[in-house]
Motif scaffolding. Structure first.
Motif, short mmCIF file in Angstrom:
data_model
loop_
_atom_site.label_atom_id
_atom_site.label_comp_id
_atom_site.label_asym_id
_atom_site.label_seq_id
_atom_site.Cartn_x
_atom_site.Cartn_y
_atom_site.Cartn_z
N ASP A 1 0.82 -1.21 0.00
CA ASP A 1 0.00 0.00 0.00
C ASP A 1 0.86 1.26 0.00
O ASP A 1 0.54 2.24 -0.68
N LEU B 1 2.36 1.81 -3.40
CA LEU B 1 1.34 2.35 -4.30
C LEU B 1 1.11 3.83 -4.03
O LEU B 1 1.04 4.64 -4.96
N SER C 1 4.02 5.81 -5.36
CA SER C 1 4.02 5.85 -6.83
C SER C 1 2.92 6.75 -7.36
O SER C 1 3.12 7.47 -8.34
N GLU C 2 1.76 6.75 -6.70
CA GLU C 2 0.67 7.65 -7.12
C GLU C 2 1.06 9.10 -6.93
O GLU C 2 0.82 9.94 -7.80
N ARG C 3 1.66 9.40 -5.79
CA ARG C 3 2.08 10.77 -5.49
C ARG C 3 3.11 11.27 -6.51
O ARG C 3 3.13 12.45 -6.85
N SER D 1 2.21 5.65 -10.82
CA SER D 1 1.36 4.50 -10.46
C SER D 1 1.09 3.59 -11.63
O SER D 1 0.83 2.40 -11.46
N GLN D 2 1.16 4.12 -12.85
CA GLN D 2 0.94 3.27 -14.03
C GLN D 2 1.97 2.15 -14.11
O GLN D 2 1.67 1.08 -14.62
N MET E 1 3.17 0.49 -11.56
CA MET E 1 2.74 -0.53 -10.62
C MET E 1 1.49 -1.22 -11.14
O MET E 1 1.38 -2.44 -11.06
N GLU E 2 0.55 -0.48 -11.67
CA GLU E 2 -0.70 -1.05 -12.17
C GLU E 2 -0.44 -1.95 -13.38
O GLU E 2 -1.05 -3.00 -13.50
#
Length: 64
Positions: free
Chosen positions: A44, A47, A50-52, A56-57, A59-60
């Protein structure tokens, strides 16, 4: 996420280096070199970092 994929994401986050705390940097450095499985909490946090950072792409794509 496999270790090589996780390592690439951690290194990308460290290279970008924007808005990382010392604790986040230590966490990313550790997961970049240690192939242990991540706990749900660690997953978590990775993630969230990576989003910040707008990565995040990475990881996704590895999870999908």
């Amino acid at each position: 996420m496999t270790f090589p994929e996780r390592r690439a994401l951690a290194l990308a986050l460290l290279t970008k280096g924007e808005g990382l705390t010392r604790k986040a940097g230590q966490f990313l450095g550790q997961i970049a070199v240690d192939p242990f499985d991540l706990t749900d909490k660690q997953q978590d946090w990775l993630l969230a970092l990576s989003e910040r950072a707008g990565l995040s792409q990475m990881m996704e794509a590895d999870n999908g």
